[in-house]
Enzyme design. Structure first.
Site, PDB file in Angstrom:
ATOM      1  CE1 TYR A 147     -31.774 -10.088 -42.077  1.00  0.00           C
ATOM      2  CE2 TYR A 147     -30.967  -7.831 -42.018  1.00  0.00           C
ATOM      3  CZ  TYR A 147     -31.382  -8.973 -41.359  1.00  0.00           C
ATOM      4  OH  TYR A 147     -31.413  -8.991 -39.973  1.00  0.00           O
ATOM      5  CD  GLU A 149     -37.842  -4.642 -50.492  1.00  0.00           C
ATOM      6  OE1 GLU A 149     -38.911  -4.790 -49.870  1.00  0.00           O
ATOM      7  OE2 GLU A 149     -37.493  -3.533 -50.942  1.00  0.00           O
ATOM      8  CE1 TYR A 206     -14.271  -4.836 -45.874  1.00  0.00           C
ATOM      9  CE2 TYR A 206     -16.603  -5.010 -45.309  1.00  0.00           C
ATOM     10  CZ  TYR A 206     -15.348  -5.592 -45.457  1.00  0.00           C
ATOM     11  OH  TYR A 206     -15.179  -6.926 -45.176  1.00  0.00           O
ATOM     12  N   GLY A 209     -14.337   4.590 -44.473  1.00  0.00           N
ATOM     13  CA  GLY A 209     -14.664   4.413 -43.047  1.00  0.00           C
ATOM     14  C   GLY A 209     -15.476   5.581 -42.490  1.00  0.00           C
ATOM     15  CD  GLN A 211     -18.351   2.864 -43.884  1.00  0.00           C
ATOM     16  OE1 GLN A 211     -17.631   3.821 -44.122  1.00  0.00           O
ATOM     17  NE2 GLN A 211     -17.970   1.619 -44.143  1.00  0.00           N
ATOM     18  CB  THR A 212     -22.224   6.767 -38.801  1.00  0.00           C
ATOM     19  OG1 THR A 212     -23.573   6.905 -39.278  1.00  0.00           O
ATOM     20  CG2 THR A 212     -21.399   7.991 -39.152  1.00  0.00           C
TER      21      THR A 212
HETATM   22  N1  UDP Z   1     -17.267  -2.920 -42.371  1.00  0.00           N
HETATM   23  C1  UDP Z   1     -15.942  -2.620 -42.525  1.00  0.00           C
HETATM   24  N2  UDP Z   1     -15.032  -3.620 -42.444  1.00  0.00           N
HETATM   25  C2  UDP Z   1     -15.363  -4.903 -42.189  1.00  0.00           C
HETATM   26  C3  UDP Z   1     -16.722  -5.229 -42.015  1.00  0.00           C
HETATM   27  C4  UDP Z   1     -17.654  -4.205 -42.121  1.00  0.00           C
HETATM   28  O1  UDP Z   1     -15.583  -1.439 -42.733  1.00  0.00           O
HETATM   29  O2  UDP Z   1     -14.452  -5.772 -42.126  1.00  0.00           O
HETATM   30  C5  UDP Z   1     -18.250  -1.833 -42.468  1.00  0.00           C
HETATM   31  C6  UDP Z   1     -19.413  -2.093 -43.426  1.00  0.00           C
HETATM   32  O3  UDP Z   1     -19.095  -1.680 -44.732  1.00  0.00           O
HETATM   33  C7  UDP Z   1     -20.514  -1.243 -42.797  1.00  0.00           C
HETATM   34  C8  UDP Z   1     -20.183  -1.263 -41.308  1.00  0.00           C
HETATM   35  O4  UDP Z   1     -18.851  -1.716 -41.198  1.00  0.00           O
HETATM   36  O5  UDP Z   1     -20.416   0.084 -43.262  1.00  0.00           O
HETATM   37  C9  UDP Z   1     -21.061  -2.210 -40.517  1.00  0.00           C
HETATM   38  O6  UDP Z   1     -21.070  -3.434 -41.209  1.00  0.00           O
HETATM   39  P1  UDP Z   1     -21.638  -4.749 -40.589  1.00  0.00           P
HETATM   40  O7  UDP Z   1     -21.343  -5.839 -41.560  1.00  0.00           O
HETATM   41  O8  UDP Z   1     -21.129  -4.921 -39.207  1.00  0.00           O
HETATM   42  O9  UDP Z   1     -23.216  -4.543 -40.488  1.00  0.00           O
HETATM   43  P2  UDP Z   1     -24.291  -3.640 -41.276  1.00  0.00           P
HETATM   44  O10 UDP Z   1     -24.510  -2.483 -40.390  1.00  0.00           O
HETATM   45  O11 UDP Z   1     -23.730  -3.192 -42.591  1.00  0.00           O
HETATM   46  O12 UDP Z   1     -25.427  -4.540 -41.410  1.00  0.00           O
END
Ligand code: UDP
Length: 312
Positions: A147, A149, A206, A209, A211-212
Site C-alpha cells: 500500500y 509503495e 494489538y 495499545g 501505538q498512537t
Molecule cells: N488495531 C487494534 N485492534 C484492531 C484493529 C486495529 O489495536 O482490532 C490497531 C492497529 O494495530 C493500529 C491502529 O489500531 O495500530 C490503527 O489501525 P487501523 O487498522 O485502524 O489503521 P492504520 O492506522 O494501521 O492504517
C-alpha cells in the site's frame, strides 16, 4: 454547462461521500468501482439521481469514457490494512496502473486530477507530527509496503504528469478517518472496536495499545478534500488532511467501551508487522492554504458512528 466529475473508487467509504457532495454542488458524477472492497450499499441512495452514473470497472484496465469530464478524483484502492494484505497485487496495480490510467483520462480531457494519497507514505515515521516535507520511513518489502509503495508511486507519477504535461494535479494525504458507512468487517480499529463493544465481546487491542493514531471524522475530511479540489490557485504539492488529536489505541478502546456502555473487556493480541508506532498530521499547510481545520470532536464523531452501527 454543468461539469462532470469522475470518482474512481466511488463506491468506497470515502468515494461515496465525495459522489454525494459533488452532486450537491451540481456536478454530474460518474462513479467507477470494481467493488472488491467498495459496496453498492454505499451509493444506493444515489442510484435514482439522474446526474449519477455507476460503472463497474477495474481502473487498472483502460478507462474509456465518451463524456467530457472536468474533474477526476482517484480514490480507487483497498485502504484498510486487512484489505491490502488480502489484495496485495490489486493494491499495487491500482496505485500504479490505475493511477496511470486515471491520469491519462485527465490529460485527454484537460481535467483537474486529485489523488487520494495517505499518511502511510510516511511509514513508521521518525518525525512527529508529520509535515508534508517529511520523506517517510517505509519498509518497501514488508507486508504493508504494497500500500505504502503503491501510494508513493502514485504521488510520483502524479507529480511527473504535473511537471511533464503541465497538468493541474492535487494530492491529498489522508490520515485515519472514521464515520457512518464504514464496513463492520473492514478490520480497522474503530469499526472493530465498535462492533465488538456492541456485542459485549472483547476488544482486540494489538500490541500493548501504546501505538498512537489521530482520528478524523468523515465530514471534516470531506470538507478538507473538497476545499483542496476546488481551490482556484495552483495546488500541486501534497496536503495533509486529518485531525491532529493524537491518542493511544488503548485509550480509544476504553472510550468506545464507555460510550457504548458495553460490558466488553480488552484482549491484547499480537501487533501486526510494521504497524506504525505513532501518527499525527501536521496540518499547518491545510490551515494556511485552505483555511481548513477539523471541527468535530472525537466523542461526538464516535457517538454518530456508534448510532449508525447500532442501526444496521
Ligand atoms: N488495531 C487494534 N485492534 C484492531 C484493529 C486495529 O489495536 O482490532 C490497531 C492497529 O494495530 C493500529 C491502529 O489500531 O495500530 C490503527 O489501525 P487501523 O487498522 O485502524 O489503521 P492504520 O492506522 O494501521 O492504517
Amino acid at each position: 454547462m454543468r461539469k462532470t466529475a469522475v470518482v474512481t473508487g466511488g463506491a468506497g467509504f470515502l468515494g461515496a461521500y465525495l459522489c454525494e457532495r459533488l452532486l450537491e454542488l451540481d456536478f454530474k458524477v460518474i462513479c467507477l468501482d470494481n467493488l472488491i472492497t467498495g459496496s453498492m450499499q454505499n451509493i444506493a441512495h444515489l442510484s435514482d439521481n439522474r446526474d449519477f452514473i455507476f460503472i463497474k470497472h477495474d481502473v487498472t484496465k483502460h478507462i474509456a469514457l465518451k463524456k467530457k469530464v472536468s474533474l477526476i478524483l482517484h480514490f480507487a484502492s483497498p485502504a484498510s490494512p486487512v484489505d491490502y494484505l488480502r489484495y496485495p497485487i490489486q493494491t499495487l496495480k491500482v496505485g500504479s496502473l490505475g493511477t496511470h490510467n486515471a491520469l491519462g483520462l485527465a490529460k485527454k480531457n484537460k481535467a483537474r486530477f486529485l489523488l487520494a494519497s495517505t499518511s502511510e507514505v510516511y511509514g513508521d515515521p521518525l518525525v512527529h507530527p508529520q509535515p508534508e516535507d517529511y520523506w517517510g520511513n517505509v519498509n518497501c518489502i514488508g507486508p504493508r509496503g504494497v500500500y505504502d509503495e503503491a501510494k508513493r508511486f502514485a504521488e510520483a507519477i502524479t507529480m511527473a504528469y504535473h511537471r511533464r504535461h503541465n497538468m493541474d494535479t492535487r494530492i491529498v494525504r489522508i490520515f485515519n478517518t472514521f464515520g457512518p458507512r464504514m464496513r463492520k468487517n473492514d478490520g480497522r480499529a474503530i469499526p472493530n472496536f465498535i462492533s465488538q463493544a456492541l456485542k459485549d465481546e472483547p476488544l482486540t487491542v494489538y500490541g500493548k495499545g501504546l501505538q498512537t493514531r489521530s482520528f478524523c471524522y468523515v465530514d471534516d475530511l470531506i470538507d478538507g478534500i473538497m476545499k483542496l479540489l476546488l481551490i482556484k490557485r495552483e495546488a500541486y504539492f501534497p496536503t495533509n488532511i486529518g485531525n491532529p488529536g493524537e491518542m493511544r489505541l488503548i485509550d480509544l478502546a476504553k472510550s468506545i467501551i464507555a460510550l457504548t456502555q458495553s460490558k466488553s473487556k480488552i484482549r491484547f493480541q499480537a501487533l501486526p508487522v510494521d504497524d506504525p508506532r505513532q501518527r499525527e498530521p501536521d496540518i499547518s499547510r491545510a490551515k494556511r492554504f485552505l483555511k481548513w481545520q477539523p471541527r468535530v470532536e472525537l466523542k461526538s464523531g464516535l457517538l454518530k458512528t456508534i448510532a449508525w452501527f447500532r442501526s444496521c
